[in-house]
Write a protein that holds these residues in place. Structure first.
Motif, PDB file in Angstrom:
ATOM      1  N   LEU A 276       3.822 -32.101 -18.316  1.00  0.00           N
ATOM      2  CA  LEU A 276       3.257 -31.980 -19.517  1.00  0.00           C
ATOM      3  C   LEU A 276       4.280 -32.324 -20.560  1.00  0.00           C
ATOM      4  O   LEU A 276       4.243 -32.767 -21.491  1.00  0.00           O
ATOM      5  CB  LEU A 276       2.458 -30.810 -19.910  1.00  0.00           C
TER       6      LEU A 276
ATOM      7  N   TYR B  91       1.540 -40.142 -17.541  1.00  0.00           N
ATOM      8  CA  TYR B  91       0.326 -39.559 -17.294  1.00  0.00           C
ATOM      9  C   TYR B  91      -0.203 -39.407 -15.852  1.00  0.00           C
ATOM     10  O   TYR B  91      -0.511 -38.089 -15.610  1.00  0.00           O
ATOM     11  CB  TYR B  91      -0.841 -40.002 -18.208  1.00  0.00           C
TER      12      TYR B  91
ATOM     13  N   THR C  53      -2.054 -33.790 -16.958  1.00  0.00           N
ATOM     14  CA  THR C  53      -1.731 -34.675 -18.065  1.00  0.00           C
ATOM     15  C   THR C  53      -2.457 -35.857 -18.058  1.00  0.00           C
ATOM     16  O   THR C  53      -3.110 -36.386 -19.126  1.00  0.00           O
ATOM     17  CB  THR C  53      -0.366 -35.365 -17.854  1.00  0.00           C
TER      18      THR C  53
END
Length: 690
Positions: free
Chosen positions: A267, A283, A289
């Protein structure tokens, strides 16, 4: 602000708990006029004379209440949700900093989640002319795997994270339950919260071991305006980062802690990459995430609540949390309105070119920093989106005319201005920045059809020529392959051997195999016979073995005189098992083997005359008869008796040598000492073969 929206930060310092060392080092200061930002002052744990100051819009000290946080920072977002925009609120901080208390709270002091649900239903009651539907879903991310908390946790499967065709990330197979009241939500949420993964550590008796996400989806349908809005609010309770030196985790808790720290680290990497403007945002390195992708640089409005712990042992973790908050507040999102037009669309002409689907309109939001108090006023205005053309007519009778590019096609001729609905569509298209669909005159349609027919004819002619060329190439390739196969076949025939060349070799090989097989069978029989005779010889005394061997020799001599050399050879071999050290017997065996192998006659050597054996006087039995020795019994024994004796040995029946005192010798050999056995042996002079 139009188009972009930065994530808002709210920092909250929890009260000191019992047995916690608090040096009052963390201080919160507000601007004198109350309009400027607030500050959180934290001393450097390595140098107490140095103090770090972190400016945030909302800062709450230890005396703050749940209601104050909700009214000032969360309630304004309820109107945003009902405007068709996605909102994400997540609590971040070190373990035992009060994140779960801020999000869930208690019955006496409810947190953000129950207050949001209550406010959502209050807003629903205010919309009288619209149909509002609410649905809830609840999940957790445990060890980087997604689980549905609205189903039985023991049998809940791992849920995959997917992405649809428009780039929206979602959790597949996640259940969504419609709710009609606050009480119904409370019953569902209370049962689901019991299934969340929690555990006890040295820092927290009920530490969250997973990230939990509650999603409320609202669908507002306006039947008069013939449109619907879909808004979501994601309420995320993140698990806290842990220092395993302080938590005292066991192996199970260590594995959970490693997964939590890894996801929070990813994150932080995502936030850093967004601030740096990196070309690739990581991501996909974590499920957390990836699910929060819409809230981090996506199309969502974000609020980060940083929970801080006042204890001195958390001082470095507090600085890490505040540094993360400073980086996060610079992340920009681009919220959009999730609106769907429910009006029936006109059926396009079969030759008309459909424009690309319009993009979602950006949300027009007031800066949240300017909203300092509770907001119960009307919702912000919603940007209108160009009506989406219907595609219902495209699947009935599709034209075979290829569709040309839509760039540069739509335009209004000079001196001609469309009227009515067409003008409204053009105005809407100009407002939204996308091309609309226009009406075409018959002449323009005929010209386009003619051009399209010409293009289609040219394309088909080109395809036909291409097919003919490919067919010719295929025929030539098949001919070449056939010729190569014929050449290989001729070459194989040339390399083959003439018929009958290998026949003699195979016959000879077969004869050798038969001869070898016969020899092996002979050796096996010989081994079996020798083994059997050796086992029988081992249980006899030396005298008994010598007598048994002599009996076999006498029987073998009788058969050799008759000409049965093979039988005589077998008997001599059996005799050899009982007297293996007799050299003359071995020579006799070799002579008979040679005679049998070469088919020659065998003439045994004549017997030597046997000397009469003297006996001592007075050696008579009770009836006046003289006891005969073993040798005399053998001399007077008929040949049939010897044959019966040998057959009894081979068949395993009672040994017939008992007639010739052999049993007596065996008993004496077993019961007497070796010295007595030697004395009992009878020295025999006689047959030259033994």
């Amino acid at each position: 602000m139009f188009g972009t929206h930065k994530i808002k930060i709210a920092a909250r310092l929890r009260p000191r708990i019992e047995h916690e060392i608090d040096d009052q080092g963390i201080q919160i200061t507000h601007d004198e006029d109350g309009e400027g930002p607030s500050w959180i002052c934290v001393p450097n744990p390595r140098d107490v004379t140095q103090v770090f100051r972190f400016p945030f819009t909302s800062c709450y000290d230890q005396d703050s209440t749940q209601e104050a946080i909700f009214e000032q920072d969360v309630r304004p977002l309820i109107d945003v949700v009902y405007s068709g925009v996605t909102v994400t609120i997540f609590a971040y901080g070190v373990t035992s900093s009060g994140k779960t208390h801020t999000m869930q709270g208690t019955k006496a002091c409810p947190g953000v989640i129950p207050r949001v649900v209550e406010a959502m239903f209050e807003q629903k009651a205010a919309l009288l002319r619209s149909n509002v539907e609410l649905a809830v879903s609840y999940m957790e991310i445990y060890k980087d795997e997604c689980y549905d908390l609205l189903v039985d946790r023991e049998t809940a499967p791992k849920l995959p994270v997917r992405e649809n065709d428009v780039g929206q990330v979602f959790v597949a197979n996640l259940s969504s339950v419609p709710i009609a009241s606050v009480e119904e939500f409370t019953a569902i949420y209370s049962q689901a919260s019991k299934q969340r993964s929690v555990g006890a550590t040295n820092l927290n008796r009920s530490s969250s071991r997973s990230h939990a996400m509650l999603t409320l989806e609202v669908t507002v349908t306006d039947s008069l305006a013939e449109r619907s809005l879909t808004g979501k609010i994601n309420l995320v309770d993140l698990a806290g980062s842990e220092n395993n030196k302080l938590t005292g985790n066991d192996p199970t808790r260590m594995a959970e802690s490693a997964a939590i720290n890894k996801s929070l680290s990813v994150l932080g990497q995502v936030v850093h990459a967004l601030n740096q403007g990196a070309s690739r945002i990581p991501y996909h390195n974590s499920k957390l995430t990836r699910i929060l992708q819409d809230a981090l640089g996506g199309n969502s409005v974000g609020l980060l609540i940083c929970n801080l712990a006042p204890g001195t042992k958390f001082r470095q973790d507090t600085l890490n949390t505040l540094n993360f908050a400073v980086r996060t507040k610079n992340v920009e999102n681009r919220p959009v309105v999730n609106e769907r037009d429910m009006r029936p669309q006109p059926k396009p002409h079969f030759a008309a070119i459909l424009p690309p689907p319009p993009k979602l309109a950006p949300a027009v939001l007031q800066p949240l920093e300017a909203v300092a108090g509770p907001s119960r006023g009307p919702r912000p205005s919603i940007a209108r989106v160009a009506p989406r053309p219907s595609l219902a007519g495209t699947g009935q009778s599709r034209s075979r005319v290829p569709r040309a590019s839509g760039i540069g096609v739509f335009g209004v001729q000079k001196g001609h201005r469309p009227s009515g609905a067409l003008a409204l569509i053009n105005e809407t298209a100009e407002t939204s920045g996308s091309l609309g669909m226009m009406q075409l005159t018959d002449k323009e349609i005929d010209e386009r059809i003619a051009r399209a027919v010409e293009v289609e004819v040219a394309r088909r002619l080109k395809e036909r020529e291409e097919l003919e060329r490919q067919e010719k190439e295929n025929v030539a390739l098949q001919l070449n392959l056939q010729r190569e196969k014929e050449k290989e076949k001729l070459k194989e025939e040339d390399q083959r051997l003439p018929t009958g060349v290998l026949t003699p070799l195979m016959a000879r090989h077969r004869d050798l195999d038969n001869e070898l097989r016969a020899r092996l069978e002979e050796l096996e029989d010989k081994y079996e016979r020798g083994t059997k005779e050796l086992q029988l010889a081992d249980v006899l005394s030396p005298a008994s073995r010598k007598k048994t061997g002599r009996a076999y020799v006498m029987l073998a001599r009788a058969h050799s005189e008759k000409g049965d050399l093979q039988v005589a050879l077998d008997l001599y071999r059996k005799a050899e098992s009982y007297v293996p050290d007799n050299v003359k017997l071995k020579e006799r065996v070799i002579e008979i083997e040679w005679a049998v192998k070469n088919g020659a006659a065998f003439v045994p050597s004549p017997r030597k005359p046997r000397k009469a054996k003297k006996t001592k006087a007075g050696k008579h039995n009770a009836v006046g008869k003289k006891v005969m020795s073993g040798d005399e019994d053998e001399e007077n024994m008929p040949m049939d008796g010897i044959h019966q004796m040998l057959e009894g040995e081979s068949s395993g029946s009672v040994n017939p040598l008992k007639r010739f005192k052999v049993e007596e010798d065996v008993v004496q050999a077993v019961s007497e000492t070796p010295q007595k056995r030697v004395k009992c042996d009878i020295k025999v002079e006689g047959d030259s073969d033994i």
